[in-house]
Design a protein around this motif. Structure first.
Motif, PDB file in Angstrom:
ATOM      1  N   VAL A 501       0.862  -1.187   0.000  1.00 54.35           N
ATOM      2  CA  VAL A 501       0.000   0.000   0.000  1.00 54.35           C
ATOM      3  C   VAL A 501       0.895   1.233   0.000  1.00 54.35           C
ATOM      4  O   VAL A 501       1.807   1.343   0.818  1.00 54.35           O
ATOM      5  CB  VAL A 501      -0.922   0.028   1.241  1.00 54.35           C
ATOM      6  CG1 VAL A 501      -1.871   1.221   1.176  1.00 54.35           C
ATOM      7  CG2 VAL A 501      -1.699  -1.277   1.361  1.00 54.35           C
ATOM      8  N   THR A 502       0.651   2.152  -0.926  1.00 52.88           N
ATOM      9  CA  THR A 502       1.471   3.364  -0.999  1.00 52.88           C
ATOM     10  C   THR A 502       0.628   4.599  -0.726  1.00 52.88           C
ATOM     11  O   THR A 502      -0.557   4.647  -1.059  1.00 52.88           O
ATOM     12  CB  THR A 502       2.144   3.503  -2.379  1.00 52.88           C
ATOM     13  OG1 THR A 502       1.140   3.509  -3.399  1.00 52.88           O
ATOM     14  CG2 THR A 502       3.098   2.354  -2.625  1.00 52.88           C
ATOM     15  N   ASP A 503       1.262   5.584  -0.130  1.00 51.20           N
ATOM     16  CA  ASP A 503       0.585   6.836   0.179  1.00 51.20           C
ATOM     17  C   ASP A 503       0.578   7.724  -1.050  1.00 51.20           C
ATOM     18  O   ASP A 503       1.506   7.688  -1.858  1.00 51.20           O
ATOM     19  CB  ASP A 503       1.325   7.549   1.323  1.00 51.20           C
ATOM     20  CG  ASP A 503       0.523   8.693   1.921  1.00 51.20           C
ATOM     21  OD1 ASP A 503      -0.676   8.782   1.618  1.00 51.20           O
ATOM     22  OD2 ASP A 503       1.094   9.475   2.697  1.00 51.20           O
ATOM     23  N   TYR A 504      -0.496   8.529  -1.191  1.00 48.16           N
ATOM     24  CA  TYR A 504      -0.514   9.546  -2.246  1.00 48.16           C
ATOM     25  C   TYR A 504       0.354  10.684  -1.740  1.00 48.16           C
ATOM     26  O   TYR A 504      -0.029  11.436  -0.854  1.00 48.16           O
ATOM     27  CB  TYR A 504      -1.938  10.030  -2.506  1.00 48.16           C
ATOM     28  CG  TYR A 504      -2.000  11.150  -3.523  1.00 48.16           C
ATOM     29  CD1 TYR A 504      -1.675  10.907  -4.849  1.00 48.16           C
ATOM     30  CD2 TYR A 504      -2.365  12.438  -3.151  1.00 48.16           C
ATOM     31  CE1 TYR A 504      -1.717  11.918  -5.789  1.00 48.16           C
ATOM     32  CE2 TYR A 504      -2.411  13.454  -4.083  1.00 48.16           C
ATOM     33  CZ  TYR A 504      -2.088  13.191  -5.403  1.00 48.16           C
ATOM     34  OH  TYR A 504      -2.127  14.206  -6.325  1.00 48.16           O
ATOM     35  N   PHE A 505       1.541  10.797  -2.295  1.00 43.94           N
ATOM     36  CA  PHE A 505       2.522  11.740  -1.761  1.00 43.94           C
ATOM     37  C   PHE A 505       3.139  12.515  -2.917  1.00 43.94           C
ATOM     38  O   PHE A 505       4.238  12.211  -3.371  1.00 43.94           O
ATOM     39  CB  PHE A 505       3.602  10.960  -1.006  1.00 43.94           C
ATOM     40  CG  PHE A 505       4.187  11.705   0.157  1.00 43.94           C
ATOM     41  CD1 PHE A 505       3.449  11.883   1.309  1.00 43.94           C
ATOM     42  CD2 PHE A 505       5.463  12.219   0.102  1.00 43.94           C
ATOM     43  CE1 PHE A 505       3.983  12.560   2.392  1.00 43.94           C
ATOM     44  CE2 PHE A 505       5.998  12.891   1.179  1.00 43.94           C
ATOM     45  CZ  PHE A 505       5.260  13.060   2.327  1.00 43.94           C
TER      46      PHE A 505
END
Length: 508
Positions: A501-505
């Motif tokens: 899971v990746t953060d919207y960054f």
């Protein structure tokens, strides 16, 4: 070559906001149309295009200034110019006085809709779409949607893909285009139309790509949750590709989008918050925490983000609006924002943050993000944070501590400087509830006493500290280069995509 090009594109997108990217794209597209109009590619002259563009820009600018003053809301010039340029591409340049009056009215309606057709300071409809919808409803003028042909297709496609990649909504565009194409072809078969011509019109000679990339994706009037985005895309695709009329309302692109906007409003965060600045804390040489008063009605999930608006003079290429994760937990009485700021090289937005005065107001909206805890509390997790990417984990750590919620979480927190590790007190308290933190110092560890890991986080370190890594879900947050690097590392370890899971960054 491909890898190098992809890297350059990512660096470019991380250095610019979505709004500024959209503005540059529309200006570039306008420039192309201007050149083509000199060679009579379009049914208007370059003088008509120029004059009409100036008229719409002035109409939008003056109306927005007026309503901004009346409603006491800071004007956002980027938004004004974007809406104005979209209208330029929807209505044919004026050739008569009535046509000029129509485009001026359309510009005024677009800006007025942001203030009048709004609930809790959040406008409901795409400004350009609602403007041409109202003018057509009262027979004041109609949108021709003249943009979109073989000449403008490459620019729209390339620019649109950059925008969709920037805000990670390519699946939303694809979903819409597939459903729209099926609906259009179905009605073409029913009406016994020429199928090859219909297919050509869909792919080349229509404004559908412009509609998809520019109007459908507008963040403020579309859903923020991925599942709802797909439903929204399908709904608008069916409506845009169908043929219907209800009294004076006909199936047009603007009608489809407006109906979709209504759906989006009810499934999204429905407020634009006005937050009062309370305090600034310098947690390290270049990391600051900003504390704002929190409305009692504010509800969010730890790990989600806001779009923050800080009005200031002479904004740079990144504008006055930025996305940042909420560092505070839903259990706290204040809203906290953790930001890395280089006082010399920082953006105008971050410098404006540094110069906030106690009591000054900022705006927060578009609450969104899927970077949240799984509902299954027994699911084992690994968090990997780099630099200021620690903020969502601060929110999560504080939340499980306040809720006394047991979780099995291992956090790898990496930094290049020992003094850059922040929120240690939060993570120390979270240990009691199964939240283990491992500090990783990637540089500058010579000649100092350091109890954590030294050097980059490697597969060997993960295997040693997390023996059951294969059964865990990994959350990655930090600079895009770091996130991509660790995604590659995890895949080499056999971790599948659905467990990453990746953060919207979108950049710092």
């Amino acid at each position: 070559m491909f890898v190098k090009a992809t890297k350059l594109i990512d660096e470019f997108l991380n250095g610019i906001t979505m709004y500024r990217l959209m503005l540059y794209f529309l200006i570039f597209l306008w420039g192309e149309v201007f050149i083509l109009s000199i060679f009579n590619i379009f049914p208007f002259s370059f003088l008509q295009l120029t004059f009409s563009t100036i008229a719409i820009l002035l109409s939008c600018y003056i109306t927005n200034k007026l309503f901004s003053y009346i409603f006491k809301i800071p004007a956002n010039l980027e938004s004004v110019y974007i809406s104005a340029l979209i209208l330029v591409f929807l209505v044919l340049p004026a050739n008569t006085i009535p046509e000029l009056a129509f485009i001026i009215v359309a510009g005024s309606l677009a800006m007025a809709s942001k203030y009048i057709l709004a609930i809790n300071k959040k406008h409901i409809f795409n400004p350009a779409a609602i403007a041409v919808f109202i003018t057509s409803l009262f027979s004041l003028g109609y949108a021709s949607w003249w943009i979109g042909n073989q000449w403008t297709l490459p620019v729209i496609l390339i620019g649109g893909l950059l925008i969709a990649k920037k805000i990670k909504r390519l699946s939303m565009v694809l979903g819409f285009l597939i459903i729209f194409s099926f609906a259009t072809l179905a009605f073409s078969i029913i009406n016994q139309s020429d199928l090859p011509k219909t297919i050509y019109r869909i792919l080349v000679d229509s404004p559908i790509l412009f509609f998809s990339f520019v109007m459908l994706l507008e963040p403020l009037t579309s859903p923020t949750v991925k599942k709802m985005q797909i439903i929204y895309a399908v709904l608008v695709g069916v409506l845009a590709g169908s043929q219907f009329n209800i009294g004076p309302i006909y199936s047009t692109y603007e009608t489809a989008l407006i109906l979709g906007n209504i759906f989006a409003y009810f499934v999204s965060f429905r407020k634009r918050l006005v937050l009062e600045f309370k305090e600034k804390i310098q947690m390290s040489p270049n990391i600051y925490e900003f504390i704002f008063s929190a409305p009692k009605s504010l509800a969010f999930l730890p790990g989600q983000y806001f779009e923050w608006t800080v009005g200031h003079r002479r904004p740079d290429s990144r504008g006055v609006r930025r996305y940042f994760t909420i560092a505070s937990a839903p259990t706290e009485n204040n809203v906290r924002l953790g930001v890395r700021i280089d006082s010399e090289k920082g953006s105008s937005f971050k410098k404006a943050l540094l110069n906030l005065n106690v009591g000054q107001k900022v705006y927060a909206g578009q609450l969104a993000g899927d970077f949240v805890l799984p509902k299954n509390k027994s699911q084992k997790l690994v968090f990997i944070a780099g630099g200021i990417g620690i903020t969502p984990f601060r929110s999560i750590g504080k939340y499980i501590t306040d809720k006394e919620e047991k979780r099995d979480i291992i956090l790898f927190y990496s930094n290049s400087e020992p003094e850059s590790f922040v929120y240690k007190d939060i993570f120390e308290k979270a240990k009691e509830y199964g939240f283990k933190t491992i500090y990783v110092l990637t540089k500058n560890y010579e000649n100092i006493k350091w109890d954590g890991h030294k050097g980059r986080l490697t597969a060997e370190v993960i295997k040693k500290e997390v023996p059951d890594f294969a059964s865990r879900t990994f959350y990655l947050s930090g600079p895009s280069k770091m996130v991509e690097s660790y995604k590659k590392l995890l895949k080499e370890l056999g971790i599948r995509n659905h467990r990453i899971v990746t953060d919207y960054f979108p950049g710092f």
